[in-house]
Design a protein around this motif. Structure first.
Motif, PDB file in Angstrom:
ATOM      1  N   CYS A  49      44.214  45.709  48.151  1.00  0.00           N
ATOM      2  CA  CYS A  49      45.227  45.268  47.207  1.00  0.00           C
ATOM      3  C   CYS A  49      45.509  43.784  47.396  1.00  0.00           C
ATOM      4  N   CYS A  50      45.616  43.055  46.310  1.00  0.00           N
ATOM      5  CA  CYS A  50      46.020  41.650  46.389  1.00  0.00           C
ATOM      6  C   CYS A  50      47.345  41.493  45.668  1.00  0.00           C
ATOM      7  N   LYS A  51      48.309  40.858  46.326  1.00  0.00           N
ATOM      8  CA  LYS A  51      49.560  40.544  45.650  1.00  0.00           C
ATOM      9  C   LYS A  51      49.898  39.069  45.843  1.00  0.00           C
ATOM     10  N   ASN A  52      48.861  38.247  45.842  1.00  0.00           N
ATOM     11  CA  ASN A  52      49.072  36.817  46.056  1.00  0.00           C
ATOM     12  C   ASN A  52      49.548  36.081  44.810  1.00  0.00           C
ATOM     13  N   CYS A  53      49.573  36.755  43.641  1.00  0.00           N
ATOM     14  CA  CYS A  53      50.196  36.114  42.490  1.00  0.00           C
ATOM     15  C   CYS A  53      50.782  37.180  41.567  1.00  0.00           C
ATOM     16  N   TYR A  54      51.510  36.732  40.573  1.00  0.00           N
ATOM     17  CA  TYR A  54      52.241  37.690  39.725  1.00  0.00           C
ATOM     18  C   TYR A  54      51.532  38.004  38.411  1.00  0.00           C
ATOM     19  N   MET A  55      50.219  37.699  38.355  1.00  0.00           N
ATOM     20  CA  MET A  55      49.406  38.337  37.320  1.00  0.00           C
ATOM     21  C   MET A  55      49.134  39.761  37.800  1.00  0.00           C
ATOM     22  N   GLY A  56      49.061  39.899  39.156  1.00  0.00           N
ATOM     23  CA  GLY A  56      48.801  41.201  39.792  1.00  0.00           C
ATOM     24  C   GLY A  56      50.103  41.894  40.054  1.00  0.00           C
ATOM     25  N   PRO A  57      50.221  42.720  41.073  1.00  0.00           N
ATOM     26  CA  PRO A  57      49.187  42.989  42.081  1.00  0.00           C
ATOM     27  C   PRO A  57      47.922  43.610  41.482  1.00  0.00           C
ATOM     28  N   CYS A  58      46.788  43.275  42.118  1.00  0.00           N
ATOM     29  CA  CYS A  58      45.514  43.835  41.681  1.00  0.00           C
ATOM     30  C   CYS A  58      44.972  44.746  42.762  1.00  0.00           C
ATOM     31  N   ARG A  59      44.530  45.904  42.369  1.00  0.00           N
ATOM     32  CA  ARG A  59      43.915  46.781  43.358  1.00  0.00           C
ATOM     33  C   ARG A  59      42.453  47.014  43.005  1.00  0.00           C
ATOM     34  N   ILE A  68      42.474  40.164  38.361  1.00  0.00           N
ATOM     35  CA  ILE A  68      42.648  39.519  37.055  1.00  0.00           C
ATOM     36  C   ILE A  68      42.106  38.090  37.078  1.00  0.00           C
ATOM     37  N   CYS A  69      42.268  37.399  38.209  1.00  0.00           N
ATOM     38  CA  CYS A  69      41.750  36.032  38.317  1.00  0.00           C
ATOM     39  C   CYS A  69      40.263  36.019  38.620  1.00  0.00           C
ATOM     40  N   GLY A  70      39.685  37.199  38.818  1.00  0.00           N
ATOM     41  CA  GLY A  70      38.258  37.260  39.144  1.00  0.00           C
ATOM     42  C   GLY A  70      37.983  37.365  40.635  1.00  0.00           C
ATOM     43  N   ALA A  78      39.408  38.999  52.820  1.00  0.00           N
ATOM     44  CA  ALA A  78      39.453  37.848  53.733  1.00  0.00           C
ATOM     45  C   ALA A  78      40.815  37.170  53.665  1.00  0.00           C
ATOM     46  N   ARG A  79      41.352  37.035  52.443  1.00  0.00           N
ATOM     47  CA  ARG A  79      42.669  36.391  52.323  1.00  0.00           C
ATOM     48  C   ARG A  79      43.738  37.183  53.061  1.00  0.00           C
ATOM     49  N   ASN A  80      43.722  38.509  52.860  1.00  0.00           N
ATOM     50  CA  ASN A  80      44.732  39.339  53.533  1.00  0.00           C
ATOM     51  C   ASN A  80      44.618  39.223  55.050  1.00  0.00           C
ATOM     52  N   HIS A 196      46.621  30.915  48.692  1.00  0.00           N
ATOM     53  CA  HIS A 196      47.417  30.938  47.465  1.00  0.00           C
ATOM     54  C   HIS A 196      46.466  31.139  46.285  1.00  0.00           C
ATOM     55  N   VAL A 197      46.977  31.658  45.189  1.00  0.00           N
ATOM     56  CA  VAL A 197      46.096  31.932  44.045  1.00  0.00           C
ATOM     57  C   VAL A 197      45.337  30.665  43.629  1.00  0.00           C
ATOM     58  N   GLY A 198      44.049  30.871  43.369  1.00  0.00           N
ATOM     59  CA  GLY A 198      43.245  29.782  42.839  1.00  0.00           C
ATOM     60  C   GLY A 198      42.803  28.757  43.852  1.00  0.00           C
TER      61      GLY A 198
HETATM   62 FE1  SF4 Z   1      45.393  38.449  43.576  1.00  0.00          FE
HETATM   63 FE2  SF4 Z   1      43.996  37.260  41.638  1.00  0.00          FE
HETATM   64 FE3  SF4 Z   1      45.248  39.589  41.197  1.00  0.00          FE
HETATM   65 FE4  SF4 Z   1      46.653  37.347  41.502  1.00  0.00          FE
HETATM   66  S1  SF4 Z   1      45.216  37.822  39.878  1.00  0.00           S
HETATM   67  S2  SF4 Z   1      47.090  39.313  42.432  1.00  0.00           S
HETATM   68  S3  SF4 Z   1      45.453  36.300  43.074  1.00  0.00           S
HETATM   69  S4  SF4 Z   1      43.519  39.203  42.600  1.00  0.00           S
END
Ligand code: SF4
Ligand code: XCC
Length: 659
Positions: A49-59, A68-70, A78-80, A196-198
């Motif tokens: 799960c990634c919650k590094n930005c508010y387009m997500g969280p993405c699982r 969502i950011c690819g 790795a980021r987590n 951070h995102v991006g």
């Molecule tokens: Fe993480 Fe990217 Fe989803 Fe944002 S859009 S939560 S940075 S995977």
């Protein structure tokens, strides 16, 4: 599916108190873990799960899926992990920073109750950092060390000065990989930025930054913490202590210090010996004041002052359940928020002391090194005042003796005394195969495994296989509980070759080297072994492994990473935070081994951990062209029990005596 019921602990004292908890209907980490349904996304077992930005969280749950950011699975994993390592490095290093501030206050004559207790260590640390000592006033040297330490946190460029104390080949590797840490705070901040995102979106590149951050902990913040603690409170040497809940006393005021920093706890050690306060306790009907510790604060005051330890991480709630604790005084790290709600059932007061840590429901008495003794006395007095409020107590009468205090200085000293201190005997014993190799078994308790069981299973196998064990943190407290930190432990439990060495030097087969930040002592030992000669010339050449079989804290991830970057093979238990990402696992094992000579793996099963470890140790022995390990070759010169000795024919008695 119903969870299989796991035995909570192999420690009879823990089981005894857990029955009390059951009877009283009080929840503990053990019962909460049993009821807990683990998140199947975040733990890397079935997804990530990634919650590094508010387009997500993405699982990410399927092959090829991206955020969502690819962001790919590898990037997210790795980021987590990098963030967790940075948090662990920050915790250790911030502890080091506070000690540097205390040392600074000592140099300025503003730190009530503190002084430089170990001048030899002060001079040794000054020498390590190129601070002149000849014909200089001690205060000036102290000031220079404090200033140097403080400056390394905010340093922007260059290298931390401990880097230059690593084996030369190691320094070269770090410089080539561009991971020699620049400034402690800078490395932690950079991880937060890069994740951070991006930003950084190449898993191996992110993890290299995590390596540099971890190195700023091991060869920076933690090493400063250890060295300054030794300067202020003394370099540990073996002392006799006791461990487990049975160290609590039925007829005395029980104060437990819990957390990590020795600054306040050392003052409390002094305060409880104050005749006025002891008299005050008598007036309240108690027979005295009994101080003990939990977690690494316990390790700090146990290995310097012999103050008993009431247990490791999972004992913190259990100690309160005895009903016998007047005050639990906590500072930073590994303190459960559950403490006040357990304490509520008893008269116990939880006292938070760090400006960084408050817990709802606890009393806050803020610590300040400028008035440390006054604050320590205030806390002790408060605990005494609480004694008459005590209800029924039930303390399991289970405790074990232990001998901690194996600083690297002492380990060198014990191998040759004041004038010939060295690592030669240890290196020779490894080369000769008396000792097959060395294993550091360190780290936490985790209610996801039976408390202490994996630690103990692994240690037992190592000792039988002539592997010398060193330990720190809650692993060391565990080893103490089962009698492994005693010279006598050698008799039945230890292989013949290792036993010979332990008997010759007079040491236990498991050496307690201190608290979590004192894993830096292990780095120093490995460095000294590498530079002594005979076992290659870098840490990665030494037949050694490092394990954290019951880890739970982010600090453990930082420790593991800086040890790998220092050349060690590290195995962590419980479960992998990156299990879902094959690529990341390969990166941290195969790629890192090729680049840095060390690797990181996650293996929960004790038998498999031992197998991997022994294979690695034997592989390193072979690479050094040492004789293959043969379990039966050594052991003829071990101690002969006295009765058996007198039954020997006279010539043999003489031979035993005079070789
Ligand atoms: Fe993480 Fe990217 Fe989803 Fe944002 S859009 S939560 S940075 S995977
Ligand atoms: Fe905490 Fe240091 Fe882990 Fe114990 S071992 S549970 S981190 S106290 Ni370091």
């Amino acid at each position: 599916m119903a969870k299989e019921k796991m035995t909570p602990s192999i420690d009879p004292a823990a089981c005894y108190v857990l029955d009390i908890a059951d009877m009283m209907g009080i929840s503990t980490a053990f019962s909460r873990a049993a009821d807990h349904k683990p998140c199947t996304i975040g733990n890397g077992q079935s997804g990530i799960c990634c919650k590094n930005c508010y387009m997500g969280p993405c699982r990410i749950t399927k092959d090829g899926q991206v955020g969502i950011c690819g962001a790919t699975l590898e990037t997210i994993a790795a980021r987590n992990l990098a963030r967790a390592i940075a948090a662990g490095a920050a915790a250790h290093s911030d502890h080091g920073r506070d000690l540097a501030f205390t040392l600074d206050a000592v140099a300025k004559g503003e730190a009530q109750g503190y002084e430089v207790r170990d001048v030899a260590k002060l001079l040794a640390v000054a020498a390590k950092h190129g601070i002149p000592t000849k014909d200089r006033d001690l205060n000036e040297i102290t000031q220079d060390i404090a200033t140097k330490a403080i400056s390394e946190f905010g340093q922007q460029r260059g290298e931390l000065s401990y880097v230059a104390t690593a084996p030369e080949q190691r320094q070269k590797i770090w410089r080539e990989l561009k991971v020699a840490p620049r400034g402690i705070d800078r490395e932690v901040v950079e991880i937060l930025h890069r994740t951070h995102v991006g930003d950084d979106q190449d898993a191996s590149h992110i993890m290299m930054a995590a390596v540099r951050t971890a190195l700023s902990d091991g060869w920076g913040g933690s090493m400063w913490a250890t060295d300054i603690s030794d300067i202020l409170f003394g370099t540990p040497s073996p002392v006799v202590g006791q461990v487990n809940l049975g160290v609590l006393k039925d007829d005395e005021v029980n104060i437990i210090v819990h957390g990590h920093e020795p600054t306040l706890s050392e003052m409390i050690v002094t305060a409880v010996q104050d005749p006025e306060l002891i008299e005050y306790a008598h007036n309240k009907g108690a027979n005295g004041i009994n101080l003990s510790g939990i977690c690494c604060t316990a390790n700090e005051i146990m290995m310097r002052q012999g103050i008993p330890s009431a247990g490791n991480f999972l004992h913190q709630e259990l100690a309160l359940l005895t009903g016998a604790v007047e005050a639990m005084v906590v500072d930073v790290q590994c303190i459960m928020q559950a403490l006040p709600s357990v304490a509520e059932h008893f008269h116990t007061e939880i006292i938070t002391t760090s400006p960084k840590v408050k817990i709802k429901g606890a009393t806050h008495i803020e610590f300040d090194e400028h008035h440390a003794m006054d604050i320590a006395k205030q806390i002790v007095r408060r605990a005494i005042d609480n004694y008459p409020n005590r209800g029924k107590t039930d303390i399991p009468q289970i405790r074990e003796n232990m001998v901690p205090g194996f600083s690297h200085e002492y380990i060198a000293y014990m191998q040759g005394g004041m004038y010939r201190a060295s690592f030669r005997p240890l290196n020779d014993a490894i080369a000769a195969g008396r000792i097959r190799g060395v294993a550091a078994v360190v780290g936490c308790n985790n209610p996801g495994t039976t408390q202490d069981k994996v630690h103990m299973d692994i240690i037992a196998e190592f000792l039988k296989n002539d592997v010398l064990v060193v330990s720190t943190g809650c692993g060391a407290i565990a080893a103490g509980k089962y009698g492994y930190l005693l010279g006598e432990a050698g008799k039945e439990k230890v292989g013949a070759g290792l036993r010979e060495v332990c008997e010759a030097i007079g040491i236990p087969p498991v050496l307690h080297m201190g608290s979590c930040v004192d894993n830096s002592r292990i780095l120093t030992v490995l460095t000294q072994m590498a530079t002594e000669g005979g076992l290659g010339d870098d840490v990665s050449d030494i037949p050694a492994v490092g394990l954290a079989p019951e880890w739970m804290s982010e600090k453990a991830l930082s420790i593991a990473t800086y040890c790998v970057a220092s050349g060690a093979y590290i195995i962590m238990g419980v479960r992998s935070p990156v299990a879902f990402s094959e690529e990341l696992n390969r990166l941290m094992s195969e790629d890192w081994e090729a680049q840095m000579g060390g690797k990181l793996e996650f293996v929960p099963d004790a038998a498999e951990v031992v197998r991997h470890s022994l294979e690695h140790i034997d592989k390193k022995r072979a690479a050094l062209k040492l004789a293959p390990y043969e379990p039966k070759r050594h052991g003829a010169s071990g101690d002969v029990p006295l009765e058996a000795y007198f039954e020997l024919p006279l010539e043999q008695q003489m031979a035993e005596l005079y070789g």
